[in-house]
Design a protein around this motif. Structure first.
Motif, short mmCIF file in Angstrom:
data_model
loop_
_atom_site.label_atom_id
_atom_site.label_comp_id
_atom_site.label_asym_id
_atom_site.label_seq_id
_atom_site.Cartn_x
_atom_site.Cartn_y
_atom_site.Cartn_z
N VAL A 21 0.74 -0.62 0.31
CA VAL A 21 0.12 -0.31 0.47
C VAL A 21 0.64 1.27 -0.26
CG1 VAL A 21 -1.62 1.06 1.51
CG2 VAL A 21 -1.85 -0.90 1.76
N PRO A 22 0.31 1.67 -1.19
CA PRO A 22 1.42 3.49 -0.92
C PRO A 22 1.71 4.53 0.14
CG PRO A 22 -0.19 3.05 -2.92
CD PRO A 22 -0.05 2.07 -2.42
N ASP A 23 2.21 4.83 0.51
CA ASP A 23 1.97 6.00 0.82
C ASP A 23 0.93 7.03 1.09
OD1 ASP A 23 4.19 4.52 2.59
OD2 ASP A 23 5.58 6.11 2.39
N HIS A 45 -5.55 14.83 -0.70
CA HIS A 45 -3.98 14.45 -0.18
C HIS A 45 -3.34 13.51 -1.44
CE1 HIS A 45 -0.03 12.81 1.75
NE2 HIS A 45 -0.62 11.44 1.73
N LEU A 46 -4.37 12.57 -2.36
CA LEU A 46 -3.35 12.34 -3.13
C LEU A 46 -3.99 13.13 -5.07
CD1 LEU A 46 -3.47 10.02 -4.97
CD2 LEU A 46 -5.27 9.09 -5.19
N ARG A 47 -4.59 14.63 -4.09
CA ARG A 47 -4.77 15.32 -5.96
C ARG A 47 -3.53 15.74 -6.53
NH1 ARG A 47 -5.48 20.74 -6.40
NH2 ARG A 47 -5.34 20.53 -4.39
N PRO A 48 -2.35 16.21 -5.45
CA PRO A 48 -1.37 16.80 -6.59
C PRO A 48 -0.42 15.64 -6.94
CG PRO A 48 -1.57 17.34 -4.26
CD PRO A 48 -2.32 16.44 -4.10
N LEU A 50 -1.83 13.41 -9.58
CA LEU A 50 -2.41 13.40 -10.54
C LEU A 50 -2.41 14.10 -11.52
CD1 LEU A 50 -6.02 12.27 -9.12
CD2 LEU A 50 -4.78 10.82 -9.10
N VAL A 51 -1.19 15.23 -11.12
CA VAL A 51 -1.08 15.62 -12.25
C VAL A 51 -1.02 15.33 -13.64
CG1 VAL A 51 -0.61 17.78 -12.61
CG2 VAL A 51 -1.22 17.80 -11.07
N ASP A 52 0.64 14.16 -12.81
CA ASP A 52 1.95 13.73 -14.03
C ASP A 52 1.35 12.30 -13.55
OD1 ASP A 52 2.77 16.35 -14.24
OD2 ASP A 52 4.34 16.18 -12.36
N GLY A 53 0.55 11.65 -12.76
CA GLY A 53 -0.01 10.47 -12.53
C GLY A 53 1.35 9.64 -11.97
N VAL A 54 0.65 8.16 -11.66
CA VAL A 54 2.18 7.30 -11.02
C VAL A 54 1.77 6.58 -11.75
CG1 VAL A 54 2.37 6.73 -8.62
CG2 VAL A 54 0.80 8.50 -8.45
N ALA A 55 3.15 7.13 -12.76
CA ALA A 55 3.84 5.39 -13.22
C ALA A 55 3.92 3.65 -12.47
CB ALA A 55 5.16 5.54 -14.15
N GLU A 56 4.88 4.00 -11.55
CA GLU A 56 5.27 2.56 -10.52
C GLU A 56 3.11 1.77 -10.47
OE1 GLU A 56 6.53 1.25 -6.60
OE2 GLU A 56 7.01 3.41 -7.22
N TYR A 57 2.37 2.68 -10.15
CA TYR A 57 0.84 2.25 -10.31
C TYR A 57 0.00 1.81 -10.85
CZ TYR A 57 2.75 1.29 -5.12
OH TYR A 57 3.45 1.40 -4.30
N ILE A 232 -6.20 2.98 -8.99
CA ILE A 232 -5.88 3.76 -7.68
C ILE A 232 -5.86 2.72 -6.77
CG2 ILE A 232 -5.78 4.89 -5.55
CD1 ILE A 232 -6.96 7.11 -7.85
N VAL A 233 -7.98 1.48 -6.47
CA VAL A 233 -7.95 1.08 -5.92
C VAL A 233 -8.46 -0.05 -6.21
CG1 VAL A 233 -9.53 3.20 -4.92
CG2 VAL A 233 -10.42 0.68 -6.81
N GLU A 234 -8.08 -0.78 -7.32
CA GLU A 234 -8.02 -3.08 -8.16
C GLU A 234 -6.91 -3.08 -7.15
OE1 GLU A 234 -9.24 -2.76 -12.24
OE2 GLU A 234 -10.68 -2.94 -11.57
N PRO A 235 -5.54 -2.08 -7.31
CA PRO A 235 -4.32 -3.62 -7.08
C PRO A 235 -4.78 -3.69 -5.66
CG PRO A 235 -3.47 -1.81 -8.19
CD PRO A 235 -4.90 -1.15 -7.66
#
Length: 245
Positions: A21-23, A45-48, A50-57, A232-235
């Motif tokens: 579970v990521p920070d 908390h997550l919104r910032p 989303l600008v560039d996305g999170v490629a790792e996830y 975000i949630v399915e993994p």
């Protein structure tokens, strides 16, 4: 023995998932008396990110949001088609209201989008003020003081190991707009008084123009937010995302 091995495997899968579970995911408790506020804070908390996305996830970037072709046909025979549309400002949302019904996993959210700036290319043909209009060039649309009403329905499913996961099955977004301006550059291959006349006429009837493009924007934003929510949630398993205690 087989049953015991299945139980051990279940625990191991859950344990590994929990460690992953990521920070950036702020986890809430199901019994929290102020659960909606906790979820709102988690989104904020997550919104910032989303600008560039999170490629790792596998979470895609929200800036800019890419749309398919949009076609607007106004009364009087003027047809405008937009291509290579990019929408900027989607990540700059603020949650002003959120409600959750856990028994059905129904969520209703009200968001504010201060500004949506849309750019792309256009082609136009038809008649305006009895004059033939044919041209193509850069397109810009500026929408301000936008408000979104979002309705989501979640779904709980089990993976191959029998572990429950959460997904977003349905998402519907309706937008209201405070004001907006449309600009079509290089009409007839140049910027002149005729181009000013066409833009002025379109903006004078902006409500009619907006009525045509709103469903397209709503559909695109709904699909984008749904895709991101599921990435975000399915993994992670359901128990991790909403703790029992």
């Amino acid at each position: 023995m087989v049953t015991l091995m299945k139980a051990v495997l279940f625990v191991m899968v859950s344990f590994v998932s929990a460690r992953d579970v990521p920070d950036f995911l702020k986890v809430c408790k199901r019994q929290d008396p102020d659960l909606p506020n906790c979820v709102s804070e988690s989104i904020d908390h997550l919104r910032p990110l989303l600008v560039d996305g999170v490629a790792e996830y596998g979470i895609p970037a929200l800036e800019p949001l890419l749309l398919h072709e949009i076609v607007v046909s106004q009364a009087g025979g003027l047809k405008i088609a937009g291509n290579n549309i990019k929408v900027h400002g989607c990540s700059n949302f603020a949650v002003t209201h959120l409600s959750i019904e856990l028994s059905t996993i129904d969520v209703e959210v009200t968001i504010e989008l201060p500004n949506l700036w849309i750019e792309g290319t256009y082609s136009v043909e038809g008649k305006l003020l009895l004059l033939p209009v044919v041209g193509s060039g850069p397109l810009q649309i500026n929408l301000t003081l936008c408000k979104g009403e979002v309705k989501m329905r979640g779904n709980v499913f089990k993976d191959d190991n029998g572990v429950e996961h959460l997904s977003c099955a349905e998402m519907d977004l309706k937008i209201s707009v405070g004001s907006g301006v449309v600009r079509l550059d290089h009409l007839l291959g140049k910027d002149d008084a005729f181009g000013v006349l066409v833009n002025s006429a379109i903006n004078k009837h902006f409500d009619t123009f907006l009525k045509e493009i709103k469903p397209l924007l709503e559909e695109a934003l709904s699909e984008a937010f749904k895709d991101i929510a599921n990435k975000i949630v399915e993994p992670f398993n359901y128990a991790q995302l909403l703790l029992n205690d």
